[in-house]
Scaffold this motif. Structure first.
Motif, short mmCIF file in Angstrom:
data_model
loop_
_atom_site.label_atom_id
_atom_site.label_comp_id
_atom_site.label_asym_id
_atom_site.label_seq_id
_atom_site.Cartn_x
_atom_site.Cartn_y
_atom_site.Cartn_z
N VAL A 65 40.94 38.40 34.41
CA VAL A 65 41.30 39.52 33.54
C VAL A 65 40.09 39.83 32.68
O VAL A 65 39.46 38.92 32.13
CB VAL A 65 42.47 39.20 32.58
CG1 VAL A 65 43.78 39.75 33.09
CG2 VAL A 65 42.60 37.74 32.29
N LEU A 66 39.78 41.10 32.62
CA LEU A 66 38.68 41.52 31.75
C LEU A 66 39.29 42.19 30.53
O LEU A 66 39.99 43.19 30.64
CB LEU A 66 37.78 42.49 32.52
CG LEU A 66 36.69 43.19 31.70
CD1 LEU A 66 35.78 42.18 31.01
CD2 LEU A 66 35.84 44.10 32.59
N GLU A 67 39.04 41.59 29.37
CA GLU A 67 39.56 42.17 28.13
C GLU A 67 38.38 42.78 27.39
O GLU A 67 37.45 42.07 27.00
CB GLU A 67 40.21 41.08 27.27
CG GLU A 67 41.36 40.40 27.99
CD GLU A 67 42.28 39.62 27.06
OE1 GLU A 67 42.01 39.59 25.84
OE2 GLU A 67 43.25 39.04 27.56
N GLN A 68 38.43 44.10 27.21
CA GLN A 68 37.33 44.79 26.53
C GLN A 68 37.80 45.29 25.18
O GLN A 68 38.86 45.92 25.09
CB GLN A 68 36.88 45.97 27.38
CG GLN A 68 36.35 45.56 28.74
CD GLN A 68 35.54 46.66 29.39
OE1 GLN A 68 34.49 47.06 28.91
NE2 GLN A 68 36.03 47.16 30.49
N TYR A 69 37.03 45.01 24.16
CA TYR A 69 37.39 45.42 22.80
C TYR A 69 36.25 46.22 22.18
O TYR A 69 35.08 46.00 22.51
CB TYR A 69 37.69 44.18 21.94
CG TYR A 69 38.87 43.39 22.47
CD1 TYR A 69 40.17 43.84 22.29
CD2 TYR A 69 38.67 42.20 23.17
CE1 TYR A 69 41.25 43.13 22.80
CE2 TYR A 69 39.74 41.49 23.69
CZ TYR A 69 41.03 41.96 23.49
OH TYR A 69 42.10 41.26 24.00
N PRO A 70 36.60 47.09 21.25
CA PRO A 70 35.55 47.86 20.57
C PRO A 70 34.69 46.95 19.69
O PRO A 70 35.12 45.86 19.29
CB PRO A 70 36.33 48.87 19.72
CG PRO A 70 37.70 48.31 19.60
CD PRO A 70 37.95 47.46 20.81
N ALA A 71 33.49 47.42 19.39
CA ALA A 71 32.52 46.61 18.62
C ALA A 71 33.03 46.25 17.24
O ALA A 71 32.56 45.28 16.63
CB ALA A 71 31.20 47.37 18.52
N ASP A 72 34.01 47.01 16.72
CA ASP A 72 34.50 46.70 15.37
C ASP A 72 35.71 45.77 15.38
O ASP A 72 36.37 45.59 14.34
CB ASP A 72 34.81 48.00 14.60
CG ASP A 72 35.90 48.82 15.26
OD1 ASP A 72 36.38 48.42 16.35
OD2 ASP A 72 36.28 49.87 14.70
N LEU A 73 36.00 45.15 16.51
CA LEU A 73 37.08 44.16 16.55
C LEU A 73 36.79 43.09 15.49
O LEU A 73 35.66 42.60 15.39
CB LEU A 73 37.14 43.51 17.94
CG LEU A 73 38.23 42.43 18.13
CD1 LEU A 73 39.58 43.09 18.38
CD2 LEU A 73 37.88 41.50 19.29
N SER A 74 37.83 42.70 14.74
CA SER A 74 37.57 41.70 13.70
C SER A 74 37.51 40.30 14.32
O SER A 74 38.09 40.05 15.39
CB SER A 74 38.65 41.76 12.62
OG SER A 74 39.84 41.22 13.14
N GLU A 75 36.83 39.41 13.62
CA GLU A 75 36.74 38.02 14.08
C GLU A 75 38.14 37.41 14.19
O GLU A 75 38.46 36.72 15.16
CB GLU A 75 35.88 37.24 13.08
CG GLU A 75 35.62 35.82 13.51
CD GLU A 75 34.77 35.08 12.49
OE1 GLU A 75 33.54 35.28 12.47
OE2 GLU A 75 35.36 34.31 11.70
N ALA A 76 38.97 37.73 13.19
CA ALA A 76 40.33 37.16 13.17
C ALA A 76 41.12 37.61 14.41
O ALA A 76 41.82 36.81 15.04
CB ALA A 76 41.06 37.59 11.90
#
Ligand code: NAP
Length: 284
Positions: A65-76
């Motif tokens: 599974v490839l999970e892609q998140y935007p650059a502003d995803l928080s660390e939490a």
């Protein structure tokens, strides 16, 4: 002398066939090895790497599974996602593509991965196991380099190996693996006073710097084995390694090309680690 190529594509093909056969065997027992790949942000090189990893999984019959998140995803939020994947029984390996955006503490993220799913081998538990000679996941790039040496039947006992680069993901684990095989190991870095004096003594050189032509033919002892980990671009945009391939192939006995050398092997060893994570999860 013209060096023999250590062909990472051909060797990968053989090793991936074995992964596919073992994955099919696990599947017959109801377990499909699964890898989760997490990408945060839009780094173009990272996008290529993760696509290649996902495709390699599919080709070998592994679930991914490839999970892609935007650059502003928080660390939490990222840590929460990893916690979820740690307890997902369909996922045997978790890979967080580096580098992460600056607001995320990469080490904290790596430490959040369950050691049993640390298929990149970057967790402190994996690093500690390697340091103490216990078995855990080996970091894929040095692991691939060792497989390349094995493929040419190279006996490291008593040989002098020089590793250029001391990163936690390549140089340091590479040095430990060579040491485990009874080589005498020298680790060079940006503060090494006379790199050429070191490399000229080497039977095996592993270049893992990230700079073109850091190693040239005049720095290589005739007959040495040269493994090129670096990934750089020529001024006209072509992929190249750290070593002056054309010059060194006239001096070395074996050399890895870029592209087609260590790069494919890194992905292959990721498949091996993921498969082995699944096999371990299935063991009674
Ligand atoms: P890194 O973290 O930037 O480490 C580079 C190392 O090179 C550092 O230890 C640095 O010394 C040393 N160095 C820099 N300039 C030097 C010089 N002139 N002489 C000797 N040593 C020098 O890089 P990395 O993550 O280890 O990666 C290294 C290269 O391998 C990069 O090109 C990367 O893209 C590539 N790579 C390829 C693969 C693959 O699958 N083929 C996988 C991983 C990485 P200091 O510690 O003193 O700064």
């Amino acid at each position: 002398m013209t060096a023999e190529l250590i062909d990472g594509i051909a060797l990968s093909r053989t090793l991936r066939l074995d992964v596919a056969a073992r994955a099919a065997n696990l599947k017959a027992h109801g377990i499909t090895p699964g890898l989760a790949v997490i990408l945060v942000g839009e780094n173009p090189a990272s996008q290529v790497y993760v696509r290649n990893k996902v495709k390699a999984c599919a080709d070998a019959g592994l679930h991914s599974v490839l999970e892609q998140y935007p650059a502003d995803l928080s660390e939490a939020e990222l840590l929460k996602r990893i916690k979820f994947l740690n307890s997902d029984p369909a996922i045997h390996g978790i890979l967080v593509q580096l580098p992460l955006p600056a607001h995320i503490d990469a080490q904290k993220v790596i430490e959040a991965i369950a050691p049993l799913k640390d298929v990149d081998g970057f967790h402190i538990a994996s690093a500690g196991a390697l340091m103490t000679g216990n078995s855990a996941f080996l970091p894929c790039t040095p692991y691939g380099c060792m497989k390349m040496l094995e493929s040419i039947g190279y006996d490291l006992r008593g040989k002098h190996a020089v590793v250029i680069g001391r990163s936690n993901i390549v140089g340091k684990p590479m040095a430990l693996l060579l040491l485990q095989k009874n080589a005498t190991v020298t680790v060079c870095h940006s503060a090494t006073a006379n790199l050429k004096a070191m490399t000229l003594q080497a039977d095996v050189i592993v270049a893992a710097v990230g700079k073109r032509n850091v190693l040239t033919a005049d720095m290589v002892k005739p007959g040495a084995v040269v493994l090129d980990v670096g990934m750089n671009r020529t001024p006209d945009g072509k992929l190249c390694g750290d070593v002056d391939f054309d010059g060194i192939k006239e001096v070395a006995s074996f050399i890895t090309p870029v592209p087609g050398g260590v790069g494919p092997m890194t992905i292959t060893m990721l498949l091996v680690n993921t498969l082995e994570a699944a096999e371990r999860s299935a063991a009674p």
